[in-house]
Write a protein that holds these residues in place. Sequence first.
Motif, PDB file in Angstrom:
ATOM      1  N   THR A 163      19.680  69.104 -10.005  1.00 18.98           N
ATOM      2  CA  THR A 163      20.559  69.801 -10.958  1.00 18.98           C
ATOM      3  C   THR A 163      22.016  69.358 -10.840  1.00 18.98           C
ATOM      4  OG1 THR A 163      20.982  71.626  -9.415  1.00 18.98           O
ATOM      5  CG2 THR A 163      19.049  71.823 -10.861  1.00 18.98           C
ATOM      6  N   PRO A 164      22.334  68.066 -10.929  1.00 24.07           N
ATOM      7  CA  PRO A 164      23.714  67.642 -10.690  1.00 24.07           C
ATOM      8  C   PRO A 164      24.664  67.913 -11.858  1.00 24.07           C
ATOM      9  CG  PRO A 164      22.373  65.760 -11.300  1.00 24.07           C
ATOM     10  CD  PRO A 164      21.431  66.928 -11.157  1.00 24.07           C
ATOM     11  N   HIS A 165      25.904  68.270 -11.523  1.00 23.61           N
ATOM     12  CA  HIS A 165      26.993  68.170 -12.496  1.00 23.61           C
ATOM     13  C   HIS A 165      27.521  66.732 -12.426  1.00 23.61           C
ATOM     14  CE1 HIS A 165      29.870  68.300  -9.216  1.00 23.61           C
ATOM     15  NE2 HIS A 165      29.646  69.589  -8.937  1.00 23.61           N
ATOM     16  N   ILE A 180      29.254  58.423 -16.826  1.00 22.25           N
ATOM     17  CA  ILE A 180      29.104  59.812 -17.258  1.00 22.25           C
ATOM     18  C   ILE A 180      29.612  59.972 -18.683  1.00 22.25           C
ATOM     19  CG2 ILE A 180      29.955  62.158 -16.891  1.00 22.25           C
ATOM     20  CD1 ILE A 180      27.829  61.475 -14.908  1.00 22.25           C
ATOM     21  N   GLU A 181      30.724  59.315 -18.995  1.00 25.27           N
ATOM     22  CA  GLU A 181      31.281  59.402 -20.340  1.00 25.27           C
ATOM     23  C   GLU A 181      30.539  58.500 -21.319  1.00 25.27           C
ATOM     24  OE1 GLU A 181      33.643  61.412 -21.407  1.00 25.27           O
ATOM     25  OE2 GLU A 181      33.998  62.302 -19.446  1.00 25.27           O
ATOM     26  N   ASP A 182      30.181  57.308 -20.850  1.00 24.24           N
ATOM     27  CA  ASP A 182      29.636  56.293 -21.753  1.00 24.24           C
ATOM     28  C   ASP A 182      28.157  56.479 -22.071  1.00 24.24           C
ATOM     29  OD1 ASP A 182      32.147  55.178 -21.668  1.00 24.24           O
ATOM     30  OD2 ASP A 182      31.616  53.624 -20.208  1.00 24.24           O
ATOM     31  N   ASP A 183      27.373  56.934 -21.085  1.00 26.87           N
ATOM     32  CA  ASP A 183      25.924  56.987 -21.284  1.00 26.87           C
ATOM     33  C   ASP A 183      25.284  58.061 -20.416  1.00 26.87           C
ATOM     34  OD1 ASP A 183      23.353  56.327 -22.135  1.00 26.87           O
ATOM     35  OD2 ASP A 183      23.132  54.692 -20.680  1.00 26.87           O
ATOM     36  N   PRO A 184      25.632  59.332 -20.609  1.00 31.07           N
ATOM     37  CA  PRO A 184      25.040  60.377 -19.770  1.00 31.07           C
ATOM     38  C   PRO A 184      23.529  60.475 -19.925  1.00 31.07           C
ATOM     39  CG  PRO A 184      26.201  61.341 -21.628  1.00 31.07           C
ATOM     40  CD  PRO A 184      26.547  59.889 -21.611  1.00 31.07           C
ATOM     41  N   LEU A 200      18.305  67.287 -14.407  1.00 31.42           N
ATOM     42  CA  LEU A 200      19.135  67.800 -15.490  1.00 31.42           C
ATOM     43  C   LEU A 200      20.587  67.512 -15.149  1.00 31.42           C
ATOM     44  CD1 LEU A 200      20.544  70.882 -14.802  1.00 31.42           C
ATOM     45  CD2 LEU A 200      18.135  71.453 -14.798  1.00 31.42           C
ATOM     46  N   LEU A 201      21.260  66.853 -16.063  1.00 34.08           N
ATOM     47  CA  LEU A 201      22.670  66.497 -15.914  1.00 34.08           C
ATOM     48  C   LEU A 201      23.487  67.524 -16.677  1.00 34.08           C
ATOM     49  CD1 LEU A 201      25.034  64.751 -15.079  1.00 34.08           C
ATOM     50  CD2 LEU A 201      24.471  63.174 -16.956  1.00 34.08           C
ATOM     51  N   LYS A 202      24.203  68.370 -15.921  1.00 37.34           N
ATOM     52  CA  LYS A 202      24.950  69.475 -16.512  1.00 37.34           C
ATOM     53  C   LYS A 202      26.288  68.995 -17.056  1.00 37.34           C
ATOM     54  CE  LYS A 202      24.751  71.690 -12.547  1.00 37.34           C
ATOM     55  NZ  LYS A 202      24.734  72.700 -11.467  1.00 37.34           N
ATOM     56  N   GLY A 203      26.774  69.691 -18.061  1.00 36.11           N
ATOM     57  CA  GLY A 203      28.069  69.373 -18.632  1.00 36.11           C
ATOM     58  C   GLY A 203      28.267  70.129 -19.932  1.00 36.11           C
ATOM     59  N   GLY A 255      15.272  76.997 -18.043  1.00 37.68           N
ATOM     60  CA  GLY A 255      16.437  77.444 -17.298  1.00 37.68           C
ATOM     61  C   GLY A 255      17.732  77.052 -17.978  1.00 37.68           C
ATOM     62  N   VAL A 256      17.810  75.820 -18.447  1.00 34.91           N
ATOM     63  CA  VAL A 256      19.010  75.350 -19.153  1.00 34.91           C
ATOM     64  C   VAL A 256      19.250  76.195 -20.400  1.00 34.91           C
ATOM     65  CG1 VAL A 256      19.936  73.431 -20.517  1.00 34.91           C
ATOM     66  CG2 VAL A 256      18.957  73.008 -18.261  1.00 34.91           C
ATOM     67  N   TRP A 257      18.195  76.433 -21.172  1.00 31.93           N
ATOM     68  CA  TRP A 257      18.351  77.193 -22.415  1.00 31.93           C
ATOM     69  C   TRP A 257      18.751  78.646 -22.132  1.00 31.93           C
ATOM     70  CZ3 TRP A 257      16.275  81.465 -24.799  1.00 31.93           C
ATOM     71  CH2 TRP A 257      16.544  81.605 -26.177  1.00 31.93           C
ATOM     72  N   LEU A 258      18.074  79.304 -21.204  1.00 32.91           N
ATOM     73  CA  LEU A 258      18.401  80.693 -20.890  1.00 32.91           C
ATOM     74  C   LEU A 258      19.836  80.836 -20.389  1.00 32.91           C
ATOM     75  CD1 LEU A 258      15.051  81.650 -19.132  1.00 32.91           C
ATOM     76  CD2 LEU A 258      15.910  82.668 -21.261  1.00 32.91           C
ATOM     77  N   HIS A 259      20.233  79.930 -19.524  1.00 39.06           N
ATOM     78  CA  HIS A 259      21.584  79.951 -18.974  1.00 39.06           C
ATOM     79  C   HIS A 259      22.612  79.728 -20.077  1.00 39.06           C
ATOM     80  CE1 HIS A 259      24.950  77.724 -16.888  1.00 39.06           C
ATOM     81  NE2 HIS A 259      24.844  78.756 -16.072  1.00 39.06           N
TER      82      HIS A 259
END
Length: 292
Positions: A163-165, A180-184, A200-203, A255-259
């Motif tokens: 679950t990284p940011h 991270i900016e060019d191709d997350p 899952l890459l959070k942001g 989890g992503v959607w609920l959060h």
Amino acid sequence: MMPLDTSWLAAHPVPAPGADTDKNSRGRVLVAGGSETVPGALQLTGEAALRAGAGKLQLATVARVAIQLGVLVPEAAVYPLPANPAGELGDDAGTVLADYLERCDALVLGPGTGAEAPAESVLKAVLAHPCASRAIVLDAAMIAGATELTEAVRGHDGRIVLTPHPGEMIRLMGCDPARIEDDPAGLAQEAARRFNTPVLLKGPETWVACPGEALLRYPGGGPGLATGGSGDVLAGIIGGLLARGAPPRIAAAWGVWLHGEAGRRLAERIGPLGFLGRELLGEIPRLLAAAS
């Protein structure tokens, strides 16, 4: 790429408990981590797991704050772990934690841990015990601990959710920050392939990647979710769904959607900024019921 929305959720439901269910059949979650500096992180993660429908909760944290945490979360059993001089988990914490693994269906490892925690040694001890009936969520400092343990993570056959940011993803992959900016999306997929597990890459928008599956994109729950404790809640939701028997990719996506949707609701009711991580918790059961 597919949108992570209610249509996707309807096509990929989480297991529903029967009318005769008991707390053991709803799943046992063990949340491990915390520190003397951030002792409350495990409260957020543990309560989120229960709000997501898990039946039993266990918390394992540094010994000097374990009793206080147990009083704060009366629904949980609490186990002490060794600490280092910085008040983080100690070098032997992973060995002690490994003895508790048979008591859980899902382990959430890392909430509240910081840079001075010996992440690699703790994680190495935990990953030495793969089990086909147990899934793991890695969060916070424990994500970076996986960097040199690729084969150990792969040995769990996709039952680990990372679950990284953005900052944690850069350290995990040892990549140029510009990616991270060019191709997350591509970076999330590369990480999923490398570790053979859901990532899952959070942001501002979140990407859920899984080997052999379509990439999922969630547009984000708003800037108010960028607050202390928010990620701890997300990790707990995923852990609770895993304990209930949801496959790792489905648990991560739900989890992503609920959060995110909890953040949207609070933004509408309270304001786009200023709601607290702990305020997300009360939104989870209603959202889960409406989407199930």
